[in-house]
Structures are given as structure tokens and as C-alpha cells.
Design an enzyme around this catalytic site. Structure first.
Site, PDB file in Angstrom:
ATOM      1  N   TRP A 154       5.952  -0.454  11.168  1.00 15.67           N
ATOM      2  CA  TRP A 154       5.534   0.898  11.544  1.00 15.67           C
ATOM      3  C   TRP A 154       4.672   1.507  10.452  1.00 15.67           C
ATOM      4  CZ3 TRP A 154       6.225   5.622   9.174  1.00 15.67           C
ATOM      5  CH2 TRP A 154       5.936   6.757   9.932  1.00 15.67           C
ATOM      6  N   HIS A 155       4.985   1.189   9.192  1.00 16.60           N
ATOM      7  CA  HIS A 155       4.269   1.801   8.086  1.00 16.60           C
ATOM      8  C   HIS A 155       2.833   1.317   7.957  1.00 16.60           C
ATOM      9  CE1 HIS A 155       8.177   3.329   6.706  1.00 16.60           C
ATOM     10  NE2 HIS A 155       7.477   4.167   5.965  1.00 16.60           N
ATOM     11  N   GLY A 156       2.523   0.159   8.448  1.00 18.47           N
ATOM     12  CA  GLY A 156       1.135  -0.271   8.330  1.00 18.47           C
ATOM     13  C   GLY A 156       0.913  -1.704   8.764  1.00 18.47           C
TER      14      GLY A 156
END
Length: 483
Positions: free
Chosen positions: A326-328
């Protein structure tokens, strides 16, 4: 538009005055104004992506009604999957398309095939897309699980999705909290407004004085890690821990404080995570809105802790890997998620993942015990080490960074890249940590002292320090805007 910009300092007081003195007649006027102000706030960055917010809003509004009005379980589940696939599809295209294509090319290269991809697109990542897609998905989930009834008021729902204080970097709100407030008329509350202004001031301090002031050092050390010894690299990743905390928790404080100015209470997103006594407690205090989102909509539906230990470990691993992704769109974030899963699982197996859920360090005495200090230092060290993956540009850089820490034990005093005294920053971070320890029991009241004289001194120091540390040459955008 960002919170620490000149435009926002014009936008906010104008919006506040219009909201309470022009559009305060009824709930419809209030919500129309919130919607227009939110679209203006987001469109200031790039108006073209307003269509994505409107599309996501419309799809989940209609799906919510469909799920609620459908009695057959299979059809209800199909409508839920439409919501999930649509929102994940948006994220997949704008955030992960190039990642999968590049990974596909790299995989073939391992087997000696040099293929050139013609499918790579350099798309612009819309700011906040990871946040508002999760917010609209949670609405569909809650209706599906019959925890919430859908609203037929599209205007209010659109205001809920786009509410500007938390639109681009959270907190990721549930409809049961935010939408329920938007559906009811707000009245001006002096004490709520003052509380909001205090949170905004504290958030700006954390952003400008803590995060932005140490950003040049973090950038320099991570960019030139091959030229520095272990002592400097350890300093760099430690400073990054303070930077990302000051940056993101500062944003959340400003968002919560700004919402208060408009009569809205958002959920707390940070609860002094640097004083956590194990990794499980850390995730109960860091980015709370995302952690609870994963727990409610992924971990528990998978079986949570109600299944066997082996399946629970599987569920924990899945949650942390998804959290990393989700973060990248980078393998560094997946490694970061896997690392936290590996750190969390032993705590879970020992049955210590919930023992600190309703307590803070030094709960009954002001000073922590030696055991608590040791636990905090160890947890901070584990979390800080994981941030090598979080901050590095690539997996190669991350492991090279770690390798240099492990092999080059020489020491050299680090110098600020702009020539400032490093001792000033060490003293600043020590004082900041001590102050947060004092206020650790209430994250929404950073200046809760009985003495008016003491509060005045603190306000003065904070404002003067922001003027002293403000540097127009530093990139002032928030770190989590990239997510």
C-alpha cells in the site's frame, strides 16, 4: 494545496468565516460549502484528478445502495466485489502499473532474456488516492457487514469522501464516524475551535521544526551512504525516524485541528508511537486509521486470531505485506512490510500483542521503569532499522546501506550539509522527546497545562522556533503525499 503553504493560510480563515457566517443556516448549505471547498483544495494541485474523486464517490454511493437493497447474499457479495475491484483497479493503474511491468521485464532478464517493454506509462500518481479509495471501500464493507445503513444524500456522501482536512493523507475515516457527523448540522463551539487551533500549531511545529529541519541531513546521508561510516548511517536512519514521525503525525494533527474548526471530530491517528514497548503496541499507536482498517477489513475477515496459530501467522503476514505494498510500488516497501511481520509474529506467539492496548509507559508513575526504558529503546531500534528499507530508493541500496553499517565501524563526527551546528539538532530532538513524554497520555491536548504562564511560554517558544527553523529552500511537501 498543502497545509504549510501560503495559499492554505489564506484559504483556511476565509473558508472558516464563510462556513460559520454565510453557510451556517442549514445542513445542506454547510455540506455544499464543504464539498466546494474540498474540491477547490484538491483541485489546486491538479484539477484534472477531481474526476477520479467524483467517480470513486459515485461508484461507492451507488454500490452502497445496491448492497443494502439486495436480499440475496450472492448478489450482495458481487456488488461488494465491484467496489473492491473498482477501487483497487484505480490504485493498480495509477500506482502499480509500471511496477508490475518493470518487474515482469526484470524477471525475464534473470533468465537471460533482454526484453524491452512498450507498455510502460509514466502516469502521474494522484495525491491521496490511496486514502480516499480506502475510505470509500470501507463504506461498502460496512454496509455489506450490516454495520451501517447507506445514505441517500449524495451531496453529504460526496462531502464525506472529499472532506479536505483529511483528504490527501488521512486519517482514513469510517462512515460511522465522519459521515454521521456530516449528516447532522454543526454548531459553532468555541472550546472545540480553540482546541483545533492548538493542534494546528503543534502539527506545524512538528512539520516545520522537527521534520523539515532535519530533512537535508537525512537526504544527504541516504544519497551518499557509500561515503559515510556506520556511525553516520545510524545517525541518518535515526534522524529519518524523527523526520517521518514529525512529518506524518504533524499532518494528522493539522488535519484533526482543521476539522475541529468546522465542527468535525476526526479519529486520532498517532498516539506517541515512539514510546511503544513492543512492535504490537507500536502498530496500535502508529497510523492508527490504516492499522485499524487492515484489522477490520482484512485480518478479521481472514479469521484473525480465532483460527489456528499457523493461520493467524499467515493472516498477520498477509496484512503486513499488503501494508507494505500500500505504501508504494517498490520492493523496498514489501521488504519493509515483511520485516514488520517477522518482528510482530514473536510478540503474537508470546501472547503479548494486546497487553499494552489500554496503557501508556509510566501509567501510574511519572518516571518509567528500567524495564520499560529497555523495551522502548529496543522497539525504537527495531522500527528504525526497518526504515532503512522504507527510505532507500531500491533493495540494492537498502542492503548496501545495511552492509556498510555492518562492516565499516569507523567513527566520524557528522557535519550539517548547510554548515549548521549539529549539537543544536541533538538538543532539539531530546527536548522534543521529553516534552512528548510529558504529554503522552493525551495526543489531542499538547498544551494541557494548568498554568497560563507556562502555556504562554510554550506558545512563544514554538512560534519563535518555527520562525527560526523555517527554510524556504526546503521541499515542504509532506512525505505521505507520495502514498
Amino acid at each position: 494545496m498543502i497545509f504549510n503553504s501560503f495559499e492554505f493560510f489564506i484559504f483556511l480563515p476565509v473558508a472558516f468565516l464563510l462556513y460559520w457566517y454565510v453557510f451556517n443556516k442549514n445542513i445542506k448549505n454547510q455540506n455544499i460549502f464543504i464539498l466546494v471547498a474540498s474540491y477547490l483544495f484538491y483541485g489546486w494541485w491538479d484539477w484534472r484528478f477531481l474526476s477520479l474523486i467524483f467517480l470513486s464517490t459515485s461508484v461507492d454511493y451507488l454500490i452502497g445502495l445496491k448492497i443494502h437493497n439486495t436480499t440475496e447474499q450472492k448478489l450482495r457479495k458481487r456488488w461488494l466485489w465491484v467496489s473492491v475491484l473498482f477501487n483497487v483497479g484505480l490504485l493498480g493503474f495509477f500506482k502499480y502499473f509500471n511496477f508490475f511491468i518493470d518487474s515482469w521485464v526484470d524477471m525475464f532478464s534473470l533468465f537471460g532474456y533482454d526484453i524491452k517493454s512498450t507498455w510502460t506509462l509514466r502516469v502521474v500518481l494522484p495525491v491521496g488516492i490511496s486514502f480516499y479509495t480506502f475510505q470509500t471501500m470501507s463504506y461498502s464493507f460496512d454496509i455489506y457487514y450490516k454495520k451501517l445503513k447507506p445514505t441517500k444524500d449524495f451531496l453529504s456522501f460526496a462531502a464525506f469522501v472529499s472532506f479536505f482536512p483529511q483528504l490527501v493523507a488521512g486519517p482514513i475515516e469510517r462512515a460511522s464516524n465522519l459521515l454521521s457527523q456530516i449528516l447532522n448540522k454543526r454548531t459553532f463551539n468555541y472550546h472545540q475551535t480553540v482546541s483545533g487551533l492548538k493542534l494546528i500549531l503543534w502539527g506545524l511545529f512538528k512539520k516545520v521544526v522537527i521534520a523539515d529541519s532535519i530533512a537535508p541531513m537525512v537526504d544527504d546521508i541516504f544519497l551518499n551512504y557509500a561515503d559515510y561510516p556506520a556511525s553516520t548511517l545510524i545517525l541518518g536512519v535515526t534522524l529519518f525516524s524523527f523526520q517521518v514521525y514529525g512529518d506524518f503525525s504533524g499532518y494528522s494533527d493539522i488535519a484533526i485541528g482543521t476539522a475541529k474548526l468546522f465542527g468535525i471530530e476526526l479519529m486520532s491517528n498517532f498516539k506517541f508511537p515512539n514510546f511503544s514497548r513492543n512492535v504490537a503496541e507500536y502498530w496500535q499507536r502508529w497510523h492508527v486509521s490504516l492499522s485499524t482498517w487492515f484489522r477490520h477489513y482484512i485480518y478479521i475477515p481472514l479469521g484473525g486470531s480465532r483460527v489456528s496459530k499457523l493461520k493467524s501467522i499467515r493472516n498477520i503476514t498477509i496484512v503486513f505485506l499488503i501494508s507494505g505494498f500500500w505504501h508504494g510500488a517498490n520492493w523496498t516497501f514489501i521488504f519493509w512490510g515483511a520485516f514488520h511481520a517477522a518482528a510482530f509474529i514473536p510478540v503474537f506467539l508470546m501472547g503479548r500483542n494486546t497487553i499494552y492496548k489500554d496503557s501508556v509507559i509510566g501509567e501510574h508513575t511519572f518516571f518509567p521503569s528500567l524495564v520499560e526504558i529497555g523495551q522502548v529503546v529496543l522497539t525504537f531500534g527495531i522500527v528504525t532499522f526497518s526504515r532503512i528499507f522504507f527510505r532507500s530508493e531500491s533493495i540494492t541500496d537498502a542492503f548496501a546501506f545495511i552492509n556498510r553499517i555492518s562492516t565499516d565501524f569507523s567513527y566520524s563526527a557528522y557535519a550539517h550539509p548547510m554548515g549548521y551546528r549539529m549539537m543544536d539538532y541533538y538538543i532539539l530532538l531530546i527536548l522534543f522527546t521529553l516534552y512528548e513524554y510529558v504529554i503522552r497520555k493525551d495526543e489531542r491536548a499538547p498544551f494541557k497545562f494548568k498554568s497560563k504562564g507556562l502555556r504562554f511560554c510554550i506558545y512563544t517558544i514554538i512560534i519563535l522556533s518555527m520562525l527560526l527553523f523555517y527554510d524556504s529552500s526546503i521541499d515542504r511537501s509532506f512525505i505521505y503525499f507520495q502514498f
